[in-house]
Design an enzyme around this catalytic site. Structure first.
Site, PDB file in Angstrom:
ATOM      1  N   ASP A 328       0.863  -1.165   0.000  1.00 16.67           N
ATOM      2  CA  ASP A 328       0.000   0.000   0.000  1.00 16.67           C
ATOM      3  C   ASP A 328       0.910   1.228   0.000  1.00 16.67           C
ATOM      4  OD1 ASP A 328      -2.136   1.671   0.104  1.00 16.67           O
ATOM      5  OD2 ASP A 328      -2.875   1.020   2.054  1.00 16.67           O
ATOM      6  N   ASP A 595      -1.212  -3.567   6.498  1.00 17.99           N
ATOM      7  CA  ASP A 595      -1.472  -3.429   7.929  1.00 17.99           C
ATOM      8  C   ASP A 595      -2.946  -3.384   8.280  1.00 17.99           C
ATOM      9  OD1 ASP A 595      -2.191  -1.010   6.894  1.00 17.99           O
ATOM     10  OD2 ASP A 595      -0.897   0.204   8.190  1.00 17.99           O
ATOM     11  N   ASP A 599      -6.038  -6.338   4.100  1.00 20.11           N
ATOM     12  CA  ASP A 599      -4.781  -6.913   3.598  1.00 20.11           C
ATOM     13  C   ASP A 599      -4.592  -8.379   4.011  1.00 20.11           C
ATOM     14  OD1 ASP A 599      -3.699  -4.549   2.342  1.00 20.11           O
ATOM     15  OD2 ASP A 599      -3.430  -3.746   4.351  1.00 20.11           O
ATOM     16  N   ASN A 688      35.491 -36.017  10.921  1.00 23.09           N
ATOM     17  CA  ASN A 688      34.225 -35.372  10.600  1.00 23.09           C
ATOM     18  C   ASN A 688      33.789 -34.426  11.710  1.00 23.09           C
ATOM     19  OD1 ASN A 688      32.239 -35.230   8.528  1.00 23.09           O
ATOM     20  ND2 ASN A 688      30.804 -36.290   9.863  1.00 23.09           N
ATOM     21  N   ASP A 692      33.532 -30.138  11.497  1.00 23.71           N
ATOM     22  CA  ASP A 692      32.237 -29.489  11.678  1.00 23.71           C
ATOM     23  C   ASP A 692      32.301 -28.292  12.620  1.00 23.71           C
ATOM     24  OD1 ASP A 692      30.404 -30.733   9.999  1.00 23.71           O
ATOM     25  OD2 ASP A 692      30.157 -32.433  11.349  1.00 23.71           O
TER      26      ASP A 692
END
Length: 861
Positions: A328, A595, A599, A688, A692
């Protein structure tokens, strides 16, 4: 406290008030607090989502974690306590990291949601107070008006043109009129016109409601399990699932290949199985859920600091993907502070009586709060006007079909006549009129007068004035008025308002356009004012569709025109939703900023619904993102943060899977030709786990400006290509490493595994710094936390084999200087080669980046 009977819609209001030990003045604060303690908060049970126990259990839902747990159990069953302990430590470490990050994320989201807690007007201690909806209890008296979400189940005590949308419960899209009364006990839910339900919304009018049921005891709570379906799946979630399916297929093939080959070579079955399982786990980004949670929650916290509150974390990805913003004009493109500039008669001359009537209409109005009425009251007060000596008889509230508001009033002590005063949209009020006020007696409103008034109205709109028409008539007293009484009126004059464009809004729109976001104005305002505002902020006011034109279009025609139109004017709420869906059909990611009550359908349909902190309840509840200021500059910052968050999430997925893919494929391929396994299962798991740790810092990494310049979308095909290209590049250097270790250094098992452990870990760490950017690595500075954590883990990788207690547990041994130097040279060569490959890979991605994606999704109504 005595519980009210279930069929309270069949009860007389006085009897129900007595049963609930309440009255028309409401509860006292002390009594309400006592009942809240006994009944519990007026909320549905959603707290479990963030509970520590539930989050901890969720860490073990991953099939990969369950595979590790199975491997641990197998090792323990074979009394291989060392391997069992190592796997257990890795599992608990990974799950602990995930739990910590997801708990922090859930707490951050919880705090953000508290900032948006809904409130309602209720009678407490005999006065109107604003209380949190969660604090309502049976016996409370609440005051509802257009735009409110109904906060609990209750009986209507009084109402005025009270329409409620019950689609969330009944599926009926048309609002239902509610009024006091007594119905049969067996009346079905959809026909209970004297009660309101939690989760529904007020479309128009006002009502006084007695709260009967709260929380889980409401009708909504009773069917919550049926209604709590998963929200429509986002593009990002679908992409993760598709990528997970790809990884699963690769894992299955890899595990079967390794098991078959190792069995053919006569190696121990248990050792081969643990190696295969560890290999599969090593391929996966097992911290992905935690990474996604921490990245999104970190982004949400940064956005909150900038005035953008994220109600749903997944909306961050949608915000970053947005390439069309429908908005708007009031409060976003304009200042949002209406000022009354003039009150005129039908001929355009100043008319103090029109100001007085407009002031009285606004001062007595109790429905929807709006800036036009606020401006009228301010102007009237400044002119010394008041409601003294007058009393309000009735209000016919504003709605979006009539587009007008009527107040019936009378002079104190005068029982002979009532005055009806109606104000609203020009065309709507004109339809009610049969006469026009003049210097003498009112004149008939003929076609010539209508044409003259239309021309004057258009002229004011072209100048940027917002025009409301005002009409009135005197009637004899009656007990009740409705919409049918808005007839035979006399046009008294016009109210002219001004809401100028915001300073700097043209530059803001330019920045959004530079980010690839098209702006479309969608407004119920008249075409002339909307076109004036659009042109004043640099938008094309000529490409316009009116609500009347849209109503005459079929879906296919609207699909065609929506993409080419900048200005949609004089549209109703359903047409706003149609516009959003038409743009989505064309493959656009649509954001909608609104708002008001009108809407809500569009906010719900949009890919990302955006509202503001002071919006009506139903609009704010329909939104995914809430702006603390109705400012497009703030939204631009939110879009940038969304793109940054999305980019960092994809960094982790792409970098981790490609690095892991290369290393794991290399080990699977070389395992059959080695007299021993290239890495023991426990070494793979440790590798691993260590790789990480820096990945958790990716959420705070810097993102290059070119990645923020355009909307980003998940592309599983591109990610698969990414994994293959960079994974196979890694594999080439893995094979070079294997050749050096076997042919040049003739390394035995322990030395080979140690060297390969160090190489694979260092390459995974180094590649993060190379692939985190599309630019040459030295031209893009990584985030401080990322490069510091990467450097620390690299130091650990080099030092681990030289720390006897730790090295012995994992079967590692110190590396000779010549071998260590060779290892570092291989890593450096790999980094250089990856940088060269990246330069050839990135242009292909950029060429495809401009291609329109397929429609994201269409939310269920």
């Amino acid at each position: 406290m005595m519980a009210p009977q279930d069929s309270y819609w069949s009860c007389d209001a006085a009897a129900l008030l007595s049963t609930l030990r309440s009255d028309h003045k409401g509860l006292s604060s002390v009594d309400a607090a006592r009942r809240l303690q006994a009944e519990g908060p007026n909320t549905l049970d959603e707290a479990a989502d963030g509970g520590v126990a539930r989050l901890a259990l969720r860490q073990f839902k991953s099939p990969l974690v369950l595979i590790l747990v199975f491997g641990c159990a197998v090792s323990a069953g074979l009394r291989d306590w060392l391997n069992a302990a190592i796997i257990l430590v890795v599992v608990l470490g990974s799950c602990g990291l995930g739990l910590q990050q997801e708990y922090r994320a859930s707490q951050a989201v919880s705090q953000l949601r508290k900032r948006l807690a809904l409130t309602i007007k209720a009678l407490r201690d005999g006065a109107v107070q604003t209380v949190p909806t969660s604090a309502l209890v049976p016996g409370d008296i609440v005051l509802l008006s257009a735009g409110n979400l109904v906060p609990a189940d209750g009986l209507v005590l009084d109402s005025r043109d009270f329409l409620v949308s019950e689609a969330s419960l009944t599926g009926e899209s048309f609002p239902v009129e509610k009024a006091p009364g007594v119905l049969a006990a067996d009346t079905p839910l959809a026909r209970r016109t004297n009660v309101v339900y939690l989760g529904t919304s007020v479309r128009s009018g006002t009502a006084t409601v007695l709260v009967v049921h709260t929380g889980e005891r409401t009708a909504f709570g009773a069917v919550a399990q049926r209604l709590r379906v998963a929200p429509p799946e986002t593009e990002f979630a679908r992409g993760i699932q598709q990528f997970g399916a790809l990884l699963l297929r690769v894992m299955v093939v890899m595990v079967l290949f390794v098991l078959i080959v190792n069995q053919a070579l006569g190696r121990p079955w248990i050792e081969s199985m643990l190696f295969a399982v560890a290999l599969a786990v090593g391929l996966s980004p097992e911290l992905l859920p935690a990474i996604v949670s921490v990245t999104l929650s970190a982004g949400a916290r940064r956005m909150a600091a900038q005035g953008v509150i994220v109600r749903h974390l997944e909306a961050i990805e949608n915000l970053g993907s947005m390439d069309v913003l429908c908005t708007d004009k009031t409060g976003t493109l304009t200042r949002g502070v209406m000022t009354l500039e003039a009150a005129t008669g039908p001929d355009g001359s100043p008319a103090p009586d029109v100001l007085r009537l407009g002031y009285l209409n606004a001062a007595f109005e109790t429905g929807i709060d709006n800036p036009l009425d606020a401006a009228l009251v301010t102007a009237g007060t400044a002119a010394g006007l008041s409601t003294a000596g007058l009393r309000k008889i009735q209000e016919i509230p504003y709605d979006f079909m009539r587009k007008r508001l009527t107040i019936v009033m009378a002079n104190d002590g005068d029982e002979t006549s009532h005055r009806i005063v109606t104000k609203g949209a020009f065309a709507s009020v004109l339809d009610c009129c049969t006469h026009v006020a003049g210097a003498g007696a009112p004149r008939p409103l003929d076609d010539g007068q209508r044409a003259r008034l239309q021309a004057w109205f258009r002229e004011q709109g072209d100048r940027g004035w917002r025009v409301l028409a005002l009409a009135t008539r005197e009637v004899g007293p009656r007990a009740r008025y409705d919409r049918d009484d808005e007839t035979g009126m006399c046009l008294a004059g016009f109210l002219l308002f001004l809401d100028p464009p915001k300073a700097g809004v043209r530059q803001t729109l330019g920045k959004l356009a530079a980010r690839g976001i098209a702006i479309k104005i969608v407004t119920g305002d008249n075409r002339h004012v909307a076109a004036h505002v659009a042109e004043s902020v640099g938008l094309d006011g000529a490409t316009m569709l009116t609500g009347e034109q849209i109503a005459a279009m079929n879906q296919e025609a609207l699909w065609h025109h929506a993409e080419r139109t900048t200005l949609f004017v004089e549209v109703d709420p359903q047409q706003k939703e149609r516009i959003v869906r038409a743009l989505q059909h064309g493959g656009r990611a649509v954001g909608y900023l609104g708002d008001g009550i009108n809407d809500a359908p569009a906010l719900h349909a949009a890919d990302v619904g955006i509202s503001v902190d002071d919006a009506v309840d139903v609009a704010r509840d329909s939104a995914d993102v809430v702006l603390l200021r109705p400012d497009l500059a703030v939204l631009g910052q939110g879009v940038e943060e969304g793109r940054r968050t999305f980019a960092n999430t994809l960094k982790y997925i792409g970098i981790t899977t490609s690095a892991n893919f290369g290393n794991m494929i290399s080990m699977a391929v070389v395992a059959p030709v080695l007299p021993f396994l290239p890495l023991a299962a426990k070494q793979i798991l440790l590798n691993n786990f260590l790789s990480d740790i820096p990945s958790l810092a990716i959420s705070s990494d810097r993102v290059d400006a070119d990645q923020l310049a355009a909307a980003q979308h998940w592309d599983v095909h591109d990610l698969r290509r990414y994994m293959l290209v960079f994974g196979l590049t890694s594999s080439l250097f893995d094979l070079l490493t294997f050749w050096l270790l076997l042919k040049v250094f003739r390394a035995p098992e322990a030395l080979f595994q140690t060297a390969w452990f160090v190489v694979s870990l260092l390459t995974e760490l180094a590649i993060v710094l190379v692939l985190r950017t599309r630019r040459p690595a030295w031209q893009s500075r990584p985030g401080t936390l990322l490069w510091v954590s990467t450097a620390l883990v690299a130091g650990v990788a080099l030092a681990w084999p030289f720390i006897p207690p730790l090295a012995a547990v994992f079967g590692l041994v110190p590396l000779p200087p010549a071998m260590l130097a060779s290892v570092l040279l291989v890593v450096a060569a790999y980094v250089a080669a990856t940088e060269l490959v990246k330069r050839r890979f990135r242009p292909a991605r950029r060429r495809r980046a401009g291609h329109r994606r397929t429609p994201r999704r269409v939310r269920a109504d």
